[in-house]
Design an enzyme around this catalytic site. Structure first.
Site, PDB file in Angstrom:
ATOM      1  N   ASN A   7       0.879  -1.172   0.000  1.00  0.00           N
ATOM      2  CA  ASN A   7       0.000   0.000   0.000  1.00  0.00           C
ATOM      3  C   ASN A   7       0.920   1.227   0.000  1.00  0.00           C
ATOM      4  O   ASN A   7       1.600   1.503   0.989  1.00  0.00           O
ATOM      5  CB  ASN A   7      -0.911   0.005   1.233  1.00  0.00           C
ATOM      6  N   GLU A  34      -4.033   1.830  -2.867  1.00  0.00           N
ATOM      7  CA  GLU A  34      -4.138   3.271  -2.585  1.00  0.00           C
ATOM      8  C   GLU A  34      -3.258   4.077  -3.536  1.00  0.00           C
ATOM      9  O   GLU A  34      -2.448   4.899  -3.103  1.00  0.00           O
ATOM     10  CB  GLU A  34      -3.814   3.591  -1.115  1.00  0.00           C
ATOM     11  N   ASP A 146      -3.864  -4.859   0.983  1.00  0.00           N
ATOM     12  CA  ASP A 146      -4.147  -4.258   2.275  1.00  0.00           C
ATOM     13  C   ASP A 146      -5.513  -4.778   2.716  1.00  0.00           C
ATOM     14  O   ASP A 146      -6.532  -4.317   2.217  1.00  0.00           O
ATOM     15  CB  ASP A 146      -4.133  -2.734   2.149  1.00  0.00           C
ATOM     16  N   ASN A 148      -6.690  -4.561   5.714  1.00  0.00           N
ATOM     17  CA  ASN A 148      -7.213  -3.692   6.774  1.00  0.00           C
ATOM     18  C   ASN A 148      -7.780  -4.471   7.955  1.00  0.00           C
ATOM     19  O   ASN A 148      -8.735  -4.019   8.614  1.00  0.00           O
ATOM     20  CB  ASN A 148      -8.249  -2.712   6.209  1.00  0.00           C
ATOM     21  N   ASP A 217      -1.447  -6.207   6.167  1.00  0.00           N
ATOM     22  CA  ASP A 217      -1.188  -6.472   4.743  1.00  0.00           C
ATOM     23  C   ASP A 217      -0.798  -7.937   4.610  1.00  0.00           C
ATOM     24  O   ASP A 217       0.093  -8.415   5.319  1.00  0.00           O
ATOM     25  CB  ASP A 217      -0.076  -5.559   4.242  1.00  0.00           C
ATOM     26  N   ASP A 246       2.715   4.688   4.967  1.00  0.00           N
ATOM     27  CA  ASP A 246       2.506   4.165   6.326  1.00  0.00           C
ATOM     28  C   ASP A 246       2.498   2.626   6.344  1.00  0.00           C
ATOM     29  O   ASP A 246       2.482   2.039   7.426  1.00  0.00           O
ATOM     30  CB  ASP A 246       1.232   4.741   6.973  1.00  0.00           C
ATOM     31  N   HIS A 247       2.550   2.005   5.173  1.00  0.00           N
ATOM     32  CA  HIS A 247       2.636   0.539   5.069  1.00  0.00           C
ATOM     33  C   HIS A 247       4.006   0.124   4.544  1.00  0.00           C
ATOM     34  O   HIS A 247       4.604   0.824   3.718  1.00  0.00           O
ATOM     35  CB  HIS A 247       1.595   0.002   4.100  1.00  0.00           C
TER      36      HIS A 247
END
Length: 256
Positions: A7, A34, A146, A148, A217, A246-247
């Site tokens: 991501n 994303e 991802d 989530n 993930d 952030d991933h």
DNA sequence: ATGGTAGATACTCTA
């Protein structure tokens, strides 16, 4: 065959890091989420110059997925089987090297009890139906992206703090298990049983510095492919570099 | 103590 998922949180912002990461890691396939980018603005040329073919499924501002592959892609599918034309763009699939690859950006859900949370649970139910109706469990197949969701407490830095919260709630975990029970194996967990592996750390509150992360993930495979997995890992270093997503990327290698 | 940061877009929403 090396397959990666990442991501990137905006492919336009992350382009320099993505190009450098590809050159360092040489994945055969990179599934990204994303992208936050319409297809016309996707920086395809930069990836083609590295020897990758690209299939994109983007939209303005939010969501968006893409597959980069060194090998030809066939039977490309965009969206869930029952998506409306204006649906959020969260799934792209292609067959590469006789492996069906499904790249997903599962809805975040925002907070337990919200409309977005209900949408997330429903989306996961539809994803299971997608497998039931569009996929063959006997074939080599990977779903990655991802998700989530931290599937278990060992995927959470502080399970007590996160108990019942978004990304960890019982209903999310149950909905994800329904998908897994179609016939999927967590390839990362085939190689690492212990707690403390994370793939996402919030930008806020110094989460990465404190290693306050979650493993959300994932890369899951059908049995015929999973048994050919020779390794899986999370590239945590990427999260520590300048202007990171952030991933962190998650990778798996297969003897095929 | 209910914060904090990042990204895209347009003066907020999403994560």
């Amino acid at each position: 065959m090396k397959i990666a998922t990442w991501n990137v949180n905006s492919i336009l912002v992350r382009l320099p890091q993505a190009l450098q990461w590809i050159e360092s890691n040489n994945p055969d396939v990179l599934c990204i989420q994303e992208t936050k980018c319409v297809d016309e603005k996707f920086p395809a040329t930069a990836f083609r110059e590295l020897g990758y073919q690209i299939e994109v499924f983007g939209q303005p501002t939010y969501n968006g997925v893409a597959i980069l592959s060194r090998l030809p892609m066939s039977n490309v599918r965009r969206g869930l089987h029952d998506d409306q034309p204006d649906a959020q763009r969260r799934l792209i699939a292609a067959t590469i090297n006789s492996v069906r690859i499904i790249n997903v950006y599962v809805p975040n859900g925002q907070a337990v009890g919200t409309d977005k949370y209900e949408f997330k649970l429903a989306w996961l139910g539809r994803l299971r139906t997608f497998f039931d109706t569009q996929c063959d469990v006997k074939e080599p197949l990977v779903i990655c992206g991802d998700f989530n969701i931290a599937p278990e407490d060992r995927d959470v830095h502080d399970p007590a703090l996160w108990a019942g919260k978004i990304l960890c709630s019982d209903a999310e975990r149950a909905a994800l298990q329904v998908v897994r029970q179609w016939g999927l194996i967590d390839v990362f967990r085939q190689h690492h049983e212990e707690a403390g592996f994370f793939s996402w750390w919030d930008y806020r509150a110094g989460a990465f510095r404190r290693n306050h992360g979650l493993r959300i993930d994932h890369l899951w495979a059908t049995e015929s492919l999973a048994k050919k997995s020779t390794g899986a890992w999370i590239d945590k270093i990427q999260r520590a570099l300048e202007k990171p997503s952030d991933h962190a990327p998650v990778l798996a290698e297969f003897a095929i």
